[in-house]
Every structure is written in C-alpha cells, then in structure tokens.
Design an enzyme around this catalytic site. Structure first.
Site, PDB file in Angstrom:
ATOM      1  N   GLY A   1       6.035  -9.327 -10.270  1.00 56.29           N
ATOM      2  CA  GLY A   1       7.086  -8.332 -10.454  1.00 56.29           C
ATOM      3  C   GLY A   1       7.277  -8.026 -11.919  1.00 56.29           C
TER       4      GLY A   1
ATOM      5  N   CYS B   1       2.175 -15.028 -10.442  1.00 54.80           N
ATOM      6  CA  CYS B   1       2.737 -14.424 -11.660  1.00 54.80           C
ATOM      7  C   CYS B   1       4.252 -14.638 -11.694  1.00 54.80           C
ATOM      8  CB  CYS B   1       2.357 -12.948 -11.766  1.00 54.80           C
ATOM      9  SG  CYS B   1       2.649 -12.255 -13.422  1.00 54.80           S
ATOM     10  N   TYR B   2       5.064 -13.595 -11.522  1.00 57.11           N
ATOM     11  CA  TYR B   2       6.515 -13.781 -11.510  1.00 57.11           C
ATOM     12  C   TYR B   2       6.905 -14.790 -10.435  1.00 57.11           C
ATOM     13  CZ  TYR B   2      11.504 -12.683 -11.191  1.00 57.11           C
ATOM     14  OH  TYR B   2      12.869 -12.770 -11.183  1.00 57.11           O
TER      15      TYR B   2
ATOM     16  N   HIS C   1      -3.267 -13.134 -11.470  1.00 53.22           N
ATOM     17  CA  HIS C   1      -3.221 -12.313 -10.258  1.00 53.22           C
ATOM     18  C   HIS C   1      -4.516 -12.461  -9.459  1.00 53.22           C
ATOM     19  CE1 HIS C   1       0.513 -10.012 -10.921  1.00 53.22           C
ATOM     20  NE2 HIS C   1       0.242 -10.185 -12.210  1.00 53.22           N
TER      21      HIS C   1
ATOM     22  N   GLU D   1      -5.026 -11.421  -6.539  1.00 51.53           N
ATOM     23  CA  GLU D   1      -5.192 -10.295  -5.614  1.00 51.53           C
ATOM     24  C   GLU D   1      -5.957  -9.115  -6.210  1.00 51.53           C
ATOM     25  OE1 GLU D   1      -1.197  -9.354  -7.644  1.00 51.53           O
ATOM     26  OE2 GLU D   1      -2.449 -11.092  -7.171  1.00 51.53           O
TER      27      GLU D   1
ATOM     28  N   GLY E   1      -4.131  16.747  14.214  1.00 50.26           N
ATOM     29  CA  GLY E   1      -5.479  16.849  13.673  1.00 50.26           C
ATOM     30  C   GLY E   1      -5.742  15.835  12.584  1.00 50.26           C
TER      31      GLY E   1
ATOM     32  N   ASP F   1      -3.884   9.696  11.569  1.00 47.20           N
ATOM     33  CA  ASP F   1      -2.901   8.817  12.184  1.00 47.20           C
ATOM     34  C   ASP F   1      -2.600   9.205  13.631  1.00 47.20           C
ATOM     35  OD1 ASP F   1      -2.884   7.839   9.626  1.00 47.20           O
ATOM     36  OD2 ASP F   1      -0.994   8.793   9.066  1.00 47.20           O
ATOM     37  N   SER F   2      -2.295  10.478  13.863  1.00 47.77           N
ATOM     38  CA  SER F   2      -1.972  10.898  15.230  1.00 47.77           C
ATOM     39  C   SER F   2      -3.200  10.814  16.121  1.00 47.77           C
ATOM     40  CB  SER F   2      -1.395  12.313  15.244  1.00 47.77           C
ATOM     41  OG  SER F   2      -2.353  13.281  14.858  1.00 47.77           O
TER      42      SER F   2
ATOM     43  N   LYS G   1      -3.492   2.119   6.119  1.00 44.89           N
ATOM     44  CA  LYS G   1      -4.367   3.264   6.396  1.00 44.89           C
ATOM     45  C   LYS G   1      -5.812   2.839   6.630  1.00 44.89           C
ATOM     46  CE  LYS G   1      -4.560   7.904   6.348  1.00 44.89           C
ATOM     47  NZ  LYS G   1      -3.579   8.817   6.970  1.00 44.89           N
TER      48      LYS G   1
END
Length: 524
Positions: A62, A89-90, A182, A184, A237, A240-241, A380
């Site tokens: 953070g 980290c933080y 970090h 990640e 279209g 996601d949908s 996503k």
C-alpha cells in the site's frame, strides 16, 4: 437473490487490500497458482475471518507509511486466528511492527530492482518461503521508504538486501511470514515460486482452481438456482455477456432465451457474428431485433456525449422490454458481472433488483428478476479461458472491450448512418492489421475514432475535403489506468495507407498518444 459465490467450493486465500493496485495483482497471481482468492478490506474483523474460514491470508502492499497518523491497520486478533498470514511490503511492515519487530525511517528507500541474498541458516536450517529451489541470490522488486530493520522475536530472518536487513522473515510454527519486496510483480525473479510455497506448504491449499472445475461447479449452482424456471439474457456481443450466456445455456439449455438488440452501432459484421455463434452454432433460442433505424432516428441532432449515452441506453431498455414481452414466465436475468465489478461496488451482497449493466447501458430498476451472475467471481482473463473451454470462437472470446453505446461514442458529434459506415470500415482495418502483426492480444483496446471536423487533403492531384480518422491503441491490465501503445511505425503506416486508400471520405489519419490519466480510453 443472485448466483451463489463459487469460492466456497474451493480452498480460498483472502487478500487484504491496503491500497493502490497491489491487491488485485496479488489475487491474480494466487489464482495463477490454481488457488481461489478473494479481496477483502483492511477493516475486516477476526470474527469475519473465522466465519469465512480461509486457508490463508495475504496482507497487500500500500502507499501509506506505517508511521503515519491514520495509516490503515488490521484487527490484531487476526494474528490469533491460526490462519497462515503472509505480509507483502506494507503488509510485511505491519506484521513486523504489530508483533514487536522494528520498521525504521532509515532515510534510504529502495525503488525498483534490488539484490536479495538468502540468509545462511546452517546445515539444518530451511526457509519455508524459499524452499530448496531458490538460489542464494536473486533480483527482487522493491518499492518502499520505511524499512524492516528487525524481525519480531521468535521469527527467523531468511533474506536481506543491502538496505533492508530483514527483507524476508518467517515463523512457520505460528504460520506468520513477511517480505519487504513484491513477489507478485514479474520483475521479482522467483516471486511466483515464493507465493506457491506459501500457498501449498504454509496454507496447505490444493491447486484445484481451474476453469474446467469452475465451469462444473457453476453449472451445478445455476441448475440449483434456476430449477425448472426460465431465464433471459441481454446479449451485447461483448465477451462477458457471451460467456455468461454460453455457461448458463450449458446448465439449463432450452430454459434460456437470449435477446440481441442490434443497434446498428456495433463493429463491422459483429451483429451477424453474434447470431451465427449463438443461434446456429450453439442452438440457443435467440430473439434478434434489428433496430438500427430506430437508434439513428433517436440520435438525430444529438451531439452531447452524455445525451447520446442516455438516448442509446433508454432506447435499448424499451426495445429489450418489448422483445422479452412474450416471455412471461422468466424469473431470472443473466448478467455478465465480473469480479472487478464486485470489488468496485464494495464487495457486498448484491441487491435483488437489477443494477446498471455496463454491457447494455443500464436496465430499469423496476424489472423484477433474480440475477444469475455466473462470472461474478472471475477476472477478465479467467472469463476468456472459460469461454475457450465452452467452445466459443476465438473472435468472440478474445474480442476487445467495447463500450455499451458502441460506435455512438466513437463518433464525435451527431451520429448518422454514413458516419457509422465510414468508422466501421476504418475500425475494421485497424483491427485486421493489428491481428496480422500478431499484436492483438498485447493490446487492451485498439480502435478508430471519427471526429466532427473535416480536413483538406490532396488525392490524385485533386483537392479533397474529408474526415480525419484517429487511431487509439492502449495497453492496460484492468482499464483503471492505461498507457498508449507503442505500435511499430510500419504498422501505423500500413493502417494509415489502407484507411485513406480504401475508405472514401477519410483523407487523414492521426495517432493518439495520450495515457489514462489524464485522458480516458474512449474519446467520449
């Protein structure tokens, strides 16, 4: 009522969010190790932790200093829950400070790459975080000003850097771990390996979070929720949908009806592609409403961006309501809500009424449906992998994000059929050439914009007066921030040449090199 969370079926690690974008990145890395993760706020209580019964907890980094007034902290009883904790980290500084170590203002921060050296633990010593496979030294990514100078009593320092004496420390007996760097980020050489050691060795997590297992679990949840009922889905279209519809159809088959409102504002050939995929290939019951003329009539004379969005959204709602009017027995509405949507809304329980939906421009609040949100636990990239597992074609699964109002907000000024036709052709060239260059999956979004001005040009020794076209291409991880894409000059030249030669009415091409912020990804 909404589709139950699928996380309860898997070992889960909670990522405590202390700000910036660290938490989402950590959560994604945990999932890449095939372990389910959820992001929670830093004010979560120990009682809430016990109720969720996670396998592990990670404190994120953070932007704050642990010494600052009002800096975020954690319920101290969380340390006594018996759940393994890794502070990054933080988060690592909190673990050190809260348990009696020292976090000092040394006046020497570390930013960027740093050389990490493993501690000499003797012939019988072993670090759980680093295991037996980590090298004696490696490059890690640092971003801190305060420094962990002393680990708490009972902890073993297992690595250091020239400016951070306790860059990694652990107490496996208590299940508590901290690192100043970090793991990640990709710049840390063996960061993912460290996270796996924590997930598998410290937490005992099973690597069962795969998209195939997610599909199987969610199919069961959808069937349990819908039962013998009927569901409808507003297809836009977009990715996601489309994936949500395919997943729900796998679960309940003919009990699902999709409504596809073709606004005339989609990209070239996309309307036909949606119909081909869902109606013909998947056999989904599809109501296809061709409504381009109605949208163009509604947009006549409208130039303000927000007015255009409202006009498109309101008309979509009315047409959607008319189209589903004959489906009187549907009690469920399918939506492509993703996990970032849940995070941004505070992560709380969803209301039973319909929320504004980014894919369709907003549905009315008085539509009385239970929500079916089969993707609400997914990022996503995970949604795309689910789509691939379900057999959706590549051109739909890897489709770039597209605004709900479509090309209506990529045409500056009034939207007319002629302008849409011009922009569709120019936009198709941009996307085709990006695909030919093998860069379409490196780019978050690439598209063309048609401004409401005309420019002088010369073509065939004659003066022309046509529209300029702006190409916009950005890279991003989550659309919260974005950088303009450094496309090769020869690729830009190819796009420009084809647009000017093949799209009558456009005589000039420009490239947008604005990042977000200060700009936005879309122009309107």
């Amino acid at each position: 009522m909404t589709t139950p969370s699928i996380g309860t079926e898997f070992d889960t690690v909670l990522v405590v969010d202390f700000g910036a974008q660290y938490a989402q990145l950590i959560a994604r890395r945990v999932r890449e190790a095939h372990v389910h993760s959820e992001i929670v706020p830093h004010d979560i209580t120990a009682a809430e932790i016990r109720e969720r019964a996670p396998q592990g907890i990670i404190f994120s980094g953070g932007p704050a200093s642990v010494h600052a007034d009002g800096a975020p902290t954690i319920d101290q009883e969380i340390y006594d829950t018996g759940v393994p904790i890794l502070g990054i980290c933080y988060g690592g500084q909190l673990v050190a400070r809260d348990l009696g170590g020292e976090v000092a203002k040394t006046g020497r921060g570390e930013y960027g790459r740093a050389d990490l050296e493993r501690a000499d633990l003797g012939t019988d010593g072993r670090s759980l975080l680093f295991g037996d496979d980590a090298p004696d030294s490696q490059v890690v990514w640092m971003s801190h000003f305060d420094t962990i100078t002393r680990a708490p009593e009972g902890f073993q320092v297992v690595a250091s850097t020239p400016d951070t004496p306790a860059a990694a420390f652990e107490s496996p007996e208590r299940g508590l771990y901290g690192v100043q760097f970090h793991p990640e980020v990709v710049h840390t050489q063996m960061g993912q390996d460290l996270l796996k050691h924590f997930l598998y060795d410290a937490c005992g997590c099973r690597p069962s979070w795969t998209m195939l297992s997610v599909i199987e679990t969610q199919v069961e949840a959808i069937r349990a929720q819908v039962g013998d009922g009927r569901a409808i889905c507003g297809l836009s279209g977009g990715v996601d949908s489309a994936v949500a519809a395919a997943l729900v159809h796998k679960a309940i088959g003919h009990q699902l009806t999709c409504v596809f409102v073709d606004t005339g504002l989609m990209r070239k050939d996309e309307g036909d592609q949606v119909v081909e995929t869902f109606k013909r290939n998947f056999g989904i019951e599809l109501i296809h409403v061709r409504a381009a003329d109605r949208f163009f009539d509604k947009l006549a004379g409208v130039t303000d961006p927000e007015d255009k969005r409202k006009a498109i959204g309101e008309l979509f709602i009315r047409i959607f309501e008319d189209a589903k009017g004959g489906i009187t027995d549907a009690d469920f509405l399918v939506q492509g809500t993703l996990y970032p949507d849940v995070i941004e809304s505070g992560g709380g329980a969803k209301a039973a009424t319909i929320k504004s939906h980014h894919n369709v421009g907003g549905l009315p609040e008085d539509m009385d449906f239970d929500l079916v949100e089969p993707l609400r636990d997914l990022f996503k990239d995970e949604v795309r992998r689910v789509g691939e597992e379900l057999g959706l074609p590549e051109e739909i699964v890897w489709r770039q994000p597209f605004p709900g109002p479509g090309l209506g907000v990529r045409i500056i000024g009034e939207v007319t059929p002629d302008k849409v036709a011009l922009l569709q052709e120019a936009d198709a060239i941009v996307r085709v050439e990006l695909h030919k260059a093998g860069m379409d999956r490196e780019i978050w979004q690439a598209f063309a914009v048609l401004p409401d001005i005309k420019a002088v040009g010369v073509m065939g020794d004659e003066r022309t007066y046509g529209y300029p076209c702006i190409i916009r291409a950005v890279t991003s991880d989550d659309a919260m921030t974005a950088d303009w894409a450094r496309l090769p000059y020869d690729l830009l030249e190819k796009m420009s040449s084809r647009i000017i030669n093949e799209v009558p009415g456009i005589n000039r091409v420009a490239y947008d090199i604005t990042s977000k912020p200060p700009g936005t990804i879309e122009w309107e």
